[in-house]
Design a protein around this motif. Structure first.
Motif, PDB file in Angstrom:
ATOM      1  N   GLN A   1     -83.811 101.565 -61.720  1.00  0.00           N
ATOM      2  CA  GLN A   1     -84.403 100.411 -61.054  1.00  0.00           C
ATOM      3  C   GLN A   1     -83.345  99.468 -60.499  1.00  0.00           C
ATOM      4  OE1 GLN A   1     -87.734 100.052 -60.488  1.00  0.00           O
ATOM      5  NE2 GLN A   1     -87.111  98.351 -59.163  1.00  0.00           N
TER       6      GLN A   1
ATOM      7  N   ARG B   1     -89.815 105.314 -53.159  1.00  0.00           N
ATOM      8  CA  ARG B   1     -90.726 106.418 -53.423  1.00  0.00           C
ATOM      9  C   ARG B   1     -91.528 106.745 -52.163  1.00  0.00           C
ATOM     10  NH1 ARG B   1     -89.854 104.056 -58.330  1.00  0.00           N
ATOM     11  NH2 ARG B   1     -90.089 105.372 -60.186  1.00  0.00           N
TER      12      ARG B   1
ATOM     13  N   ASN C   1     -89.817 100.486 -53.520  1.00  0.00           N
ATOM     14  CA  ASN C   1     -89.760 101.200 -54.800  1.00  0.00           C
ATOM     15  C   ASN C   1     -89.022 102.531 -54.703  1.00  0.00           C
ATOM     16  OD1 ASN C   1     -91.618  99.704 -56.885  1.00  0.00           O
ATOM     17  ND2 ASN C   1     -92.722  99.631 -54.934  1.00  0.00           N
TER      18      ASN C   1
ATOM     19  N   PRO D   1     -92.169  95.977 -56.733  1.00  0.00           N
ATOM     20  CA  PRO D   1     -91.196  96.622 -57.619  1.00  0.00           C
ATOM     21  C   PRO D   1     -91.244  95.980 -59.001  1.00  0.00           C
ATOM     22  CG  PRO D   1     -90.201  96.103 -55.495  1.00  0.00           C
ATOM     23  CD  PRO D   1     -91.540  95.426 -55.533  1.00  0.00           C
TER      24      PRO D   1
ATOM     25  N   GLY E   1     -92.522  94.228 -52.434  1.00  0.00           N
ATOM     26  CA  GLY E   1     -92.817  95.576 -51.963  1.00  0.00           C
ATOM     27  C   GLY E   1     -92.683  95.653 -50.460  1.00  0.00           C
TER      28      GLY E   1
ATOM     29  N   ASP F   1     -92.077 104.170 -49.213  1.00  0.00           N
ATOM     30  CA  ASP F   1     -92.174 102.925 -49.973  1.00  0.00           C
ATOM     31  C   ASP F   1     -90.753 102.443 -50.231  1.00  0.00           C
ATOM     32  OD1 ASP F   1     -92.534 100.890 -51.776  1.00  0.00           O
ATOM     33  OD2 ASP F   1     -93.838 102.017 -53.147  1.00  0.00           O
TER      34      ASP F   1
END
Length: 435
Positions: free
Chosen positions: A168, A137, A135, A99, A107, A132
Motif C-alpha cells: 500500500q 488495480r 488502488n 484507497p 480514489g 483503478d
C-alpha cells in the motif's frame, strides 16, 4: 494527461473552410478538415464543488438488441465513472473506491475499455474494464441496460491484487495502473487487459479470470519495458525532459483484434507497434515533432525549457500523443486514430501493418456554435463503425475535450477547470476525411 514540458500547446484559429487532404503528405493543422460535434456531455468541473471530476477516457458499448439505446462509458478520474446515452445525457455515476488508510489520496479512475461476451460462472456478459489508478488495480463492471439503478455493476474479485505495486505504501506513491486496452486472443479465446504504469515505461499483460462466485479477477502474464532513452541519428543519446524521477509514460493504447497488434502511445515519444502478448520487438511507427529536442528542467516552474530542435522528430503528432482508437472495416481495412494533444488535431494511419501504417491524413473537431465547442487538448477517444440507431446510422466518434467552453467562473472570479466529451457523427466525419 496534459503535460506540456516543452511549452504550452499551440493555439489555433478555427478553420472556416475544409481543405482536401493531400494524399499521404502531412498537412499543417490549420489546413486539416474540420468536423463539428452533434452534442456534448454535461460539463465536469475539476474542483471540490464539482466533485473533482475530470473527463478522461470514453468507450462505446453497442446494444445489439436496440442499437439506438447504446451507451458511452467514460472515466472522470476522481469523479469515477460516468455513463451516457446517445444524446450525451448522463444515466449513471459511480464513485471510485477510496484507497485504504489514505485520506489525502482519493480514489481515481483513469482509462476504460470494453469486452463482449466474457464468460462468467453465471453466463456470458459484456463488461467494462477500468484502470483503478488510486488502488493500482483493475475494476470490472458488468453491463446490463435493463438493470434498475443503472447499467453498471461492479463484479471485481475482492482478492484482485495490485497490478504493479508491492504494498500500500508503494500504491500511495501513485506509480500505478494507468493506460488500458482489452484484448481477446482469437486462437486461444482467452481475454486480457494490457495496462501501462504511470510515470514509468512498463506495460503489463493481465489475463482476466472469472471466479466461481460470478466475479472477475486477473493474473499477470508478463511485463515489457519500453525505452526511456534513445540514440539519435547523430550518435548522441536523448532522454525527453521531465521531472528527474519520471520516465516517459504510455497512456493511449488499443489492440487490433484481427492480428493481435498493440498500438501504444508513449506521450513524449510517439506511437509504438508491438505484439499484444508483449513478445517480440516493439517498433516505433511514428514520432512526435518534439522527438530529440533537448530540454532543461526548472524545479520551481516544473517546466522544461527546450533547446534547439535537431530535426529528428515526426511531422504529424505534437506531444503529448494521447488517445488511440481503431476504426475497423471489413477485410482488415480501416484506420488508427491518434490524438495529437499538443495541436488539437487527430492523425489517421492505415490499419494495414504490412505497409508500415502509412499516414492517411487528419482532422480537427471544431466548434459547432457558440455553445457547442470542439475538442482541445484531447486525452481519450473512441470510435465505433457500426449503426447506432437513427441518430448515428454510420457510427460514432467520442472525444474528450480538455478545455470545455464557454468558460464558467467560481465565486472568486477564477475560471473553473472544465472538461467533457464531444459526440461526433462518424458518417459525417468519414465523408470529409476518408482518403
Amino acid at each position: 494527461m496534459r503535460r506540456h514540458h516543452l511549452g504550452h500547446p499551440l493555439t489555433l484559429a478555427l478553420v472556416t473552410a475544409l481543405a482536401a487532404l493531400a494524399g499521404a503528405a502531412p498537412a499543417h493543422a490549420g489546413e486539416l478538415p474540420v468536423v463539428t460535434p452533434v452534442s456534448e456531455t454535461p460539463t465536469l468541473f475539476g474542483d471540490e464543488e464539482g466533485g473533482n471530476a475530470d473527463a478522461d477516457d470514453p468507450a462505446i458499448w453497442r446494444n445489439a438488441a436496440q442499437p439506438g439505446r447504446s451507451l458511452v462509458v467514460a472515466t472522470a478520474k476522481e469523479g469515477g465513472l460516468r455513463v451516457y446515452d446517445l444524446e450525451s445525457r448522463q444515466v449513471q455515476s459511480l464513485a471510485p473506491p477510496q484507497p485504504p488508510g489514505a485520506e489525502d489520496a482519493p480514489g481515481r479512475f483513469n482509462n476504460v475499455d470494453l469486452l463482449s461476451g466474457l464468460r462468467l460462472s453465471t453466463g456470458r456478459a459484456d463488461v467494462a474494464v477500468v484502470s483503478d489508478r488510486g488502488n493500482d488495480r483493475l475494476r470490472i463492471y458488468r453491463i446490463d441496460p435493463a438493470r434498475t439503478g443503472g447499467p453498471l455493476t461492479d463484479i471485481t474479485d475482492p482478492a484482485a491484487p495490485p497490478v504493479f505495486s508491492a504494498d500500500q505504501e508503494e500504491i500511495n506513491e501513485q506509480r500505478t495502473a494507468y493506460g488500458l486496452a482489452t484484448w481477446q486472443d482469437r486462437v486461444t479465446g482467452r481475454t486480457y487487459a494490457l495496462v501501462s504504469r504511470r510515470n514509468e515505461t512498463r506495460l503489463a499483460l493481465l489475463e482476466l479470470r472469472p471466479t466461481a462466485t460470478g466475479t472477475v479477477g486477473y493474473q499477470k502474464v508478463r511485463t515489457l519495458d519500453l525505452p526511456s532513452s534513445f540514440r539519435l541519428p547523430d550518435g548522441s543519446q536523448w532522454t525527453p525532459c521531465g521531472e528527474p524521477d519520471e520516465r516517459p509514460q504510455v497512456e493511449g493504447m488499443v489492440v487490433d483484434p484481427a492480428n493481435g497488434v498493440l498500438y501504444a502511445a508513449q506521450e513524449d515519444i510517439g506511437i509504438w507497434r508491438l505484439r499484444a502478448d508483449l513478445t517480440g520487438t516493439p517498433k516505433l511507427m511514428d514520432k512526435v515533432k518534439e522527438y530529440g529536442v533537448p530540454g532543461t528542467y526548472d524545479e520551481e516552474t516544473e517546466e522544461c525549457t527546450p533547446g534547439a530542435d535537431p530535426g529528428y522528430g515526426g511531422s504529424r503528432l505534437s506531444a503529448d500523443v494521447e488517445g488511440l482508437t481503431l476504426f475497423q472495416e471489413s477485410g482488415g481495412d480501416g484506420y488508427l486514430f491518434a490524438s495529437s494533444q499538443g495541436d488539437d488535431t487527430f492523425a489517421l494511419y492505415d490499419r494495414e501493418t504490412d505497409e508500415g501504417n502509412e499516414y492517411e491524413g487528419g482532422f480537427r473537431v471544431g466548434a459547432a456554435n457558440r455553445l457547442l465547442d470542439g475538442s482541445e487538448e484531447c486525452d481519450g477517444a473512441t470510435v465505433l463503425n457500426a449503426p447506432l440507431g437513427s441518430r448515428y446510422p454510420r457510427g460514432l466518434l467520442v472525444v474528450q475535450d480538455g478545455h470545455d467552453t464557454p468558460a464558467v467562473t467560481d465565486g472568486n472570479g477564477e475560471e473553473r477547470e472544465a472538461t467533457g466529451f464531444k459526440f461526433v457523427d462518424l458518417g459525417a466525419l468519414m465523408d470529409r476525411v476518408d482518403p
